[in-house]
Scaffold this motif. Structure first.
Motif: not given
Length: 408
Positions: A11-40
């Motif tokens: 699980x995320x190290x203390x204080x890191x959860x906000x940087x890590x958590x993401x929507x479930x893999x099956x609720x967005x497509x590749x393009x949406x994921x690429x945009x959401x993960x930009x600079x993260x």
């Protein structure tokens, strides 16, 4: 084998959860994921949708995609962004969406209980989607997508979860969706034993969401089975909420055409099975057997004739009643899974989305439905039956990356 057991979570190290958590893999497509993960760089999308780190156009089911997921996971562990607990624990997971709160238990659930239908399902799975999850778990040696389960009335469990979650959480993050995800760790061996015992006394657990993940876990266990019933691969990652806290939204239907019928003739045929009433605004069905119909720029309220409602747990579902008495016999759509003339919109999008697509000419008409009740889902599962496609839309959804189950 117990129904559930504690495990040492990744699980995320203390204080890191906000940087890590993401929507479930099956609720967005590749393009949406690429945009959401930009600079993260530590977004869990780099593990759950790893094709975003490969050239555009890469087949998301290609071997190099799963290899990239494994590489990204190893890098996050090496960097200390993800850490694994040093002993098996339970975890309390709370979701807050607006004024709704649900608090559940994270555990590893028995594959044997799933195989024997003590962990009950209500959906068919698609082989291609199962294969994808099998390859992902095999590559990572971890289950990173939790299965959402419901448990029946268990006041003693609810009380323990409430007591644990009154303390200071070890992870607390708000996702892009605005949903707050909070996690507490249960290390006390006495509380762990009590929880294990309470769950062991339950007759069944019910899969709400995650049929492909649980089916894949069963296949992984079968392929790795050595005779050691306590091996990690004999369990799968699950988050279990009390059924009465879980929220199912409406799952609405859009139809591309009237099957060659004029509007008047269509409504005349609908009137054979439904009472039709004009509405001054959007129709949000308030009770089972009631439907909204958006056609020709106006909303109508449909109520199915009571004599047409059967007693069997599948046939009496609103999704079945609408399909069996309107969508198939009048609009000619027999296979809602494959027919391109029908589309589905989760209630989180609102009825305005239905109006937009009909008014824009993409679709000819839309139906709004009353949400399926948890009691109906459980009745279908208890009967060993399967619900029609697109019967449930659960909100809020669990986050990927908050907690993972290592199986080596």
């Amino acid at each position: 084998m117990p129904l559930i057991r504690p495990f040492a979570a990744l699980r995320p190290a203390p204080g890191r959860a906000a940087e890590i958590i993401a929507p479930p893999y099956d609720v967005l497509n590749t393009g949406e994921a690429r945009v959401l993960a930009q600079d993260k760089p530590w977004s869990f999308l780099h593990i759950s949708k790893p094709e975003i780190d490969l050239p555009e156009g890469t087949d998301p089911y290609a071997p190099e995609v799963y290899a990239k997921a494994a590489q990204n996971l190893a890098e996050m562990i090496a960097a200390g962004v993800l850490q694994r607990d040093d002993k098996p624990c339970y975890y309390v997971y709370r979701l807050i969406m607006g004024d709704r709160t649900q608090t559940g238990l994270v555990a590893s659930a028995s594959v044997a209980a799933y195989d024997s239908n003590r962990i009950r399902r209500h959906e068919f799975t698609r082989p291609d989607k199962e294969d994808d999850r099998v390859r992902q778990i095999d590559a990572l040696n971890a289950q990173t997508g939790p299965v959402l389960l419901a448990y029946p009335d268990a006041p003693a469990v609810d009380a323990i979860l409430a007591e644990v979650s009154a303390g200071v959480p070890e992870a607390d993050a708000v996702a892009e969706s605005g949903v707050r995800h909070t996690l507490w760790v249960v290390r006390d061996v006495q509380i762990i034993a009590e929880l294990t015992g309470y769950f062991e006394a339950l007759p069944a657990l019910y899969i709400a969401d995650g049929h492909h993940r649980s089916a894949a876990a069963s296949r992984i266990a079968a392929s790795r089975r050595t005779g050691d019933a306590e091996a990690d691969h004999e369990y799968f990652l699950a988050v279990m909420f009390p059924y009465h806290q879980m929220r199912i939204l409406d799952y609405n239907r859009l139809i591309r055409d009237l099957q060659g019928l004029g509007e008047a003739e269509f409504l005349e045929r609908v009137a054979g099975c439904f009472d039709i009433e004009a509405s001054v605004g959007q129709v949000h069905p308030a009770r089972p057997g009631e439907f909204g119909l958006y056609l020709g720029g106006r909303w109508l309220r449909l109520t199915i004739h009571g004599a047409l409602i059967p007693q069997d747990p599948v046939g009496r579902l609103d999704v079945s009643l609408l399909h069996d008495h309107l969508i198939e016999p009048i609009l000619g759509i027999a296979d809602a899974r494959r027919d391109k003339r029908i589309d589905f919109v989760g209630g989180i999008r609102g009825l305005g989305e239905l109006e937009r697509r009909v008014d824009g000419g993409e679709m000819a008409l839309a139906f709004s439905l009353c949400p399926t009740r948890m009691e109906d889902l459980m009745a279908v599962a208890d009967a060993g039956e399967v619900m029609p496609p697109k019967s449930t839309w659960f909100e809020p959804k669990l986050a990927d990356g908050m907690i993972s189950h290592v199986i080596v």
